[in-house]
Design a protein around this motif. Structure first.
Motif, PDB file in Angstrom:
ATOM      1  N   ALA A  71       0.828  -1.206   0.000  1.00  0.00           N
ATOM      2  CA  ALA A  71       0.000   0.000   0.000  1.00  0.00           C
ATOM      3  C   ALA A  71       0.864   1.259   0.000  1.00  0.00           C
ATOM      4  N   VAL A  72       1.948   1.250   0.755  1.00  0.00           N
ATOM      5  CA  VAL A  72       2.835   2.416   0.793  1.00  0.00           C
ATOM      6  C   VAL A  72       3.487   2.640  -0.571  1.00  0.00           C
ATOM      7  N   LEU A  73       3.949   1.564  -1.202  1.00  0.00           N
ATOM      8  CA  LEU A  73       4.593   1.712  -2.508  1.00  0.00           C
ATOM      9  C   LEU A  73       3.606   2.187  -3.571  1.00  0.00           C
ATOM     10  N   VAL A  74       2.374   1.667  -3.551  1.00  0.00           N
ATOM     11  CA  VAL A  74       1.374   2.096  -4.524  1.00  0.00           C
ATOM     12  C   VAL A  74       1.017   3.563  -4.309  1.00  0.00           C
ATOM     13  N   SER A  75       0.899   3.984  -3.057  1.00  0.00           N
ATOM     14  CA  SER A  75       0.568   5.391  -2.804  1.00  0.00           C
ATOM     15  C   SER A  75       1.699   6.317  -3.241  1.00  0.00           C
ATOM     16  N   MET A  76       2.944   5.887  -3.071  1.00  0.00           N
ATOM     17  CA  MET A  76       4.064   6.705  -3.538  1.00  0.00           C
ATOM     18  C   MET A  76       4.064   6.793  -5.061  1.00  0.00           C
ATOM     19  N   LEU A  77       3.768   5.683  -5.739  1.00  0.00           N
ATOM     20  CA  LEU A  77       3.698   5.703  -7.203  1.00  0.00           C
ATOM     21  C   LEU A  77       2.572   6.607  -7.680  1.00  0.00           C
ATOM     22  N   LEU A  78       1.448   6.567  -6.995  1.00  0.00           N
ATOM     23  CA  LEU A  78       0.321   7.435  -7.354  1.00  0.00           C
ATOM     24  C   LEU A  78       0.675   8.904  -7.144  1.00  0.00           C
ATOM     25  N   ALA A  79       1.381   9.213  -6.060  1.00  0.00           N
ATOM     26  CA  ALA A  79       1.787  10.600  -5.819  1.00  0.00           C
ATOM     27  C   ALA A  79       2.729  11.100  -6.913  1.00  0.00           C
ATOM     28  N   VAL A  80       3.636  10.255  -7.362  1.00  0.00           N
ATOM     29  CA  VAL A  80       4.555  10.646  -8.434  1.00  0.00           C
ATOM     30  C   VAL A  80       3.792  10.852  -9.736  1.00  0.00           C
ATOM     31  N   ALA A  81       2.827   9.982 -10.012  1.00  0.00           N
ATOM     32  CA  ALA A  81       2.056  10.112 -11.252  1.00  0.00           C
ATOM     33  C   ALA A  81       1.215  11.385 -11.249  1.00  0.00           C
ATOM     34  N   ILE A  82       0.594  11.713 -10.124  1.00  0.00           N
ATOM     35  CA  ILE A  82      -0.214  12.941 -10.037  1.00  0.00           C
ATOM     36  C   ILE A  82       0.675  14.174 -10.197  1.00  0.00           C
ATOM     37  N   THR A  83       1.850  14.149  -9.572  1.00  0.00           N
ATOM     38  CA  THR A  83       2.778  15.273  -9.699  1.00  0.00           C
ATOM     39  C   THR A  83       3.230  15.452 -11.144  1.00  0.00           C
ATOM     40  N   ALA A  84       3.545  14.347 -11.812  1.00  0.00           N
ATOM     41  CA  ALA A  84       3.984  14.433 -13.206  1.00  0.00           C
ATOM     42  C   ALA A  84       2.872  14.974 -14.096  1.00  0.00           C
ATOM     43  N   ALA A  85       1.642  14.541 -13.848  1.00  0.00           N
ATOM     44  CA  ALA A  85       0.523  15.026 -14.658  1.00  0.00           C
ATOM     45  C   ALA A  85       0.297  16.515 -14.445  1.00  0.00           C
ATOM     46  N   SER A  86       0.398  16.975 -13.207  1.00  0.00           N
ATOM     47  CA  SER A  86       0.183  18.399 -12.943  1.00  0.00           C
ATOM     48  C   SER A  86       1.305  19.242 -13.546  1.00  0.00           C
ATOM     49  N   VAL A  87       2.528  18.756 -13.511  1.00  0.00           N
ATOM     50  CA  VAL A  87       3.634  19.489 -14.139  1.00  0.00           C
ATOM     51  C   VAL A  87       3.433  19.543 -15.650  1.00  0.00           C
ATOM     52  N   ALA A  88       2.934  18.454 -16.243  1.00  0.00           N
ATOM     53  CA  ALA A  88       2.687  18.444 -17.683  1.00  0.00           C
ATOM     54  C   ALA A  88       1.590  19.437 -18.053  1.00  0.00           C
ATOM     55  N   VAL A  89       0.535  19.523 -17.250  1.00  0.00           N
ATOM     56  CA  VAL A  89      -0.543  20.482 -17.512  1.00  0.00           C
ATOM     57  C   VAL A  89      -0.014  21.909 -17.392  1.00  0.00           C
ATOM     58  N   CYS A  90       0.793  22.160 -16.384  1.00  0.00           N
ATOM     59  CA  CYS A  90       1.379  23.497 -16.232  1.00  0.00           C
ATOM     60  C   CYS A  90       2.260  23.846 -17.424  1.00  0.00           C
ATOM     61  N   ALA A  91       3.015  22.884 -17.930  1.00  0.00           N
ATOM     62  CA  ALA A  91       3.878  23.141 -19.086  1.00  0.00           C
ATOM     63  C   ALA A  91       3.054  23.470 -20.319  1.00  0.00           C
ATOM     64  N   VAL A  92       1.943  22.757 -20.514  1.00  0.00           N
ATOM     65  CA  VAL A  92       1.083  23.027 -21.675  1.00  0.00           C
ATOM     66  C   VAL A  92       0.459  24.412 -21.570  1.00  0.00           C
ATOM     67  N   VAL A  93       0.006  24.785 -20.377  1.00  0.00           N
ATOM     68  CA  VAL A  93      -0.608  26.103 -20.188  1.00  0.00           C
ATOM     69  C   VAL A  93       0.421  27.198 -20.422  1.00  0.00           C
ATOM     70  N   LEU A  94       1.613  27.055 -19.875  1.00  0.00           N
ATOM     71  CA  LEU A  94       2.650  28.067 -20.082  1.00  0.00           C
ATOM     72  C   LEU A  94       3.043  28.171 -21.550  1.00  0.00           C
ATOM     73  N   ARG A  95       3.114  27.037 -22.234  1.00  0.00           N
ATOM     74  CA  ARG A  95       3.472  27.064 -23.651  1.00  0.00           C
ATOM     75  C   ARG A  95       2.413  27.791 -24.472  1.00  0.00           C
ATOM     76  N   SER A  96       1.158  27.535 -24.132  1.00  0.00           N
ATOM     77  CA  SER A  96       0.082  28.203 -24.891  1.00  0.00           C
ATOM     78  C   SER A  96       0.043  29.710 -24.587  1.00  0.00           C
ATOM     79  N   LEU A  97       0.393  30.077 -23.359  1.00  0.00           N
ATOM     80  CA  LEU A  97       0.403  31.514 -23.026  1.00  0.00           C
ATOM     81  C   LEU A  97       1.554  32.236 -23.714  1.00  0.00           C
ATOM     82  N   LEU A  98       2.689  31.555 -23.837  1.00  0.00           N
ATOM     83  CA  LEU A  98       3.856  32.216 -24.414  1.00  0.00           C
ATOM     84  C   LEU A  98       3.811  32.258 -25.945  1.00  0.00           C
TER      85      LEU A  98
END
Length: 101
Positions: A71-98
């Motif tokens: 359970a601990v390992l799965v939750s850590m993997l999920l946290a990394v996946a959510i962080t990566a997805a949010s960083v990707a969304v931020c990158a897309v938004v910044l790219r479209s703004l620039l």
């Protein structure tokens, strides 16, 4: 100023004895005795005996540890996946703004 100081080797003081000459000696073979038979060591602590209840408790504890670690390992993997997805969304938004100039 920055010259190294080389230490001098002190000379031995006191009486110096000449080296002793070692005389070779002859080796006479001794009679061979058979080695003693190995004796099994006697254990000073009692042997561990597992009862069915103890074995069941050990199996249950092992399963609980595996589930918790999983359970601990799965939750850590999920946290990394959510962080990566949010960083990707931020990158897309910044790219479209620039690029909207």
């Amino acid at each position: 100023m920055l010259q190294p100081k080389i230490p001098t080797m002190p000379q031995p003081t006191g009486l110096v004895t000449p080296p002793v000459v070692v005389q070779p000696t002859t080796i006479t073979p001794a009679t061979q005795t058979p080695p003693p038979a190995p004796v099994a060591p006697v254990s000073s602590r009692p042997a561990v005996q597992l009862t069915p209840g103890t074995a069941l408790a050990l199996v249950g504890g092992g399963i609980a540890v595996v589930l918790v670690v999983g359970a601990v390992l799965v939750s850590m993997l999920l946290a990394v996946a959510i962080t990566a997805a949010s960083v990707a969304v931020c990158a897309v938004v910044l790219r479209s703004l620039l690029t909207r100039r």
